[in-house]
Enzyme design. Structure first.
Site, PDB file in Angstrom:
ATOM      1  N   HIS A   1       0.841  -1.211   0.000  1.00 51.68           N
ATOM      2  CA  HIS A   1       0.000   0.000   0.000  1.00 51.68           C
ATOM      3  C   HIS A   1       0.873   1.258   0.000  1.00 51.68           C
ATOM      4  CE1 HIS A   1      -3.368  -2.735   0.560  1.00 51.68           C
ATOM      5  NE2 HIS A   1      -2.594  -3.347   1.467  1.00 51.68           N
TER       6      HIS A   1
ATOM      7  N   HIS B   1       2.782  -7.095   4.415  1.00 54.77           N
ATOM      8  CA  HIS B   1       1.420  -6.610   4.615  1.00 54.77           C
ATOM      9  C   HIS B   1       0.971  -6.823   6.060  1.00 54.77           C
ATOM     10  CE1 HIS B   1       0.088  -5.823   0.397  1.00 54.77           C
ATOM     11  NE2 HIS B   1       1.161  -6.569   0.158  1.00 54.77           N
TER      12      HIS B   1
ATOM     13  N   GLU C   1       1.746 -11.678   5.998  1.00 53.63           N
ATOM     14  CA  GLU C   1       0.650 -10.955   6.657  1.00 53.63           C
ATOM     15  C   GLU C   1       0.958 -10.937   8.149  1.00 53.63           C
ATOM     16  OE1 GLU C   1      -1.750  -9.283   5.429  1.00 53.63           O
ATOM     17  OE2 GLU C   1      -2.327 -10.068   3.468  1.00 53.63           O
TER      18      GLU C   1
END
Length: 291
Positions: A10, A78, A145
């Site tokens: 992101h 992430h 993650e």
């Protein structure tokens, strides 16, 4: 030279998941920069980040940059969301766990879980998925993650500097194991001797002081075939796993536990051998030690 491309997920106008006063884009950049800095502790490594700040990048821009640079490995960092808890990572879903990418993923997964063991984080497993970052990269790639931003207990950990440090260190330990990285050798400056005093006081011999940064213990394996047994031991000891090629002739911990192979070339205050004639006998030796 091993070229690592680190992708902080992101960024810019895309904050990623947000909750509990946190934004995914900030956390991924924080973790990625620490991974980059820690990889600099090893010889023959180059590291490039997809973004150094709060830039907006498409997924294509990220994989195109990695491919154009000729990276040897891509790591996409992430933070999860959706009401769960814990750590998980992914490889491309057409690749098996025994593939090159799968073995690298296993090394990262194991090392991360060891590094954050003391924080009570749930292990959600090493998985596969059809993600762009994994599918469109020309090199082995893993997407991690790192906890759930929308779960209070996970969010509280993500706000802690010591947890972020441990998470980054786990990624780097895994990469060092997978790629056989060797730490840079640093030499300490020599302090000139003090001039003698006329009436020296008698001194009591002492043992050399251990390096403050020295690990208490570490597990050493010959190869990836020893990972299943070594992983159990590493979790029990709360210690990282190293390949023999990394630690031979170097002191990386006060205590070494050898899973597969011999004590030859191992340097530590204490070396414990847990090896058999084959990986099955080795696994039995580890199981008996843990009991």
């Amino acid at each position: 030279m091993v070229k690592f491309f680190i992708d902080p997920g992101h960024g810019g106008t895309d904050p990623g998941a947000t909750r509990n006063g946190l934004q995914e884009k900030n956390l991924t950049l924080q973790i990625s920069k620490k991974i980059r800095d820690m990889l600099g502790e090893y010889e023959n490594t180059q590291v490039r980040l997809s973004r150094e700040g709060n830039q907006t990048l498409t997924l294509n821009q990220r994989t195109n940059a990695a491919n154009a640079w000729g990276a040897d490995f891509l790591l996409s960092v992430h933070i999860n969301a959706g009401g769960g808890t814990g750590y998980e990572d992914f490889r491309y879903n057409t690749l098996s766990a025994s593939s090159t990418t799968g073995r690298i993923q296993s090394a990262i997964h194991s090392a991360v879980m060891v590094a954050i063991r003391g924080f009570g984080v749930s292990d959600r497993g090493a998985k596969s998925a059809n993600f762009h970052m994994l599918r469109e990269s020309n090199m082995p790639a893993v997407l991690t993650e790192n906890l759930f931003i929308d779960t209070p207990q996970d969010a509280n950990l993500l706000k802690r500097a010591d947890f972020i440090e441990a998470m980054a260190r786990g990624h780097v330990n895994g990469l060092a194991n997978a790629f056989g990285l060797k730490r840079k050798v640093t030499t300490k400056p020599v302090t000139p001797p003090k001039p003698p005093v006329t009436q020296p006081k008698p001194s009591v011999p002492t043992n050399p002081k251990e390096d403050d940064d020295m690990l208490e213990r570490a597990v050493v394996i010959n190869g990836f075939a020893d990972f299943p047994a070594a992983e159990r031991l590493a979790l029990y000891l709360k210690a990282p796993i190293y390949l023999r090629s990394i630690v031979t002739g170097q002191k990386v911990a006060k205590e070494l536990y050898i899973v597969g192979g011999t004590k030859e070339g191992m340097v530590a205050n204490k070396v414990t051998l847990l090896s058999g004639a084959d990986r099955f006998e080795t696994a039995a030796a580890v199981a008996n030690f843990i009991k």
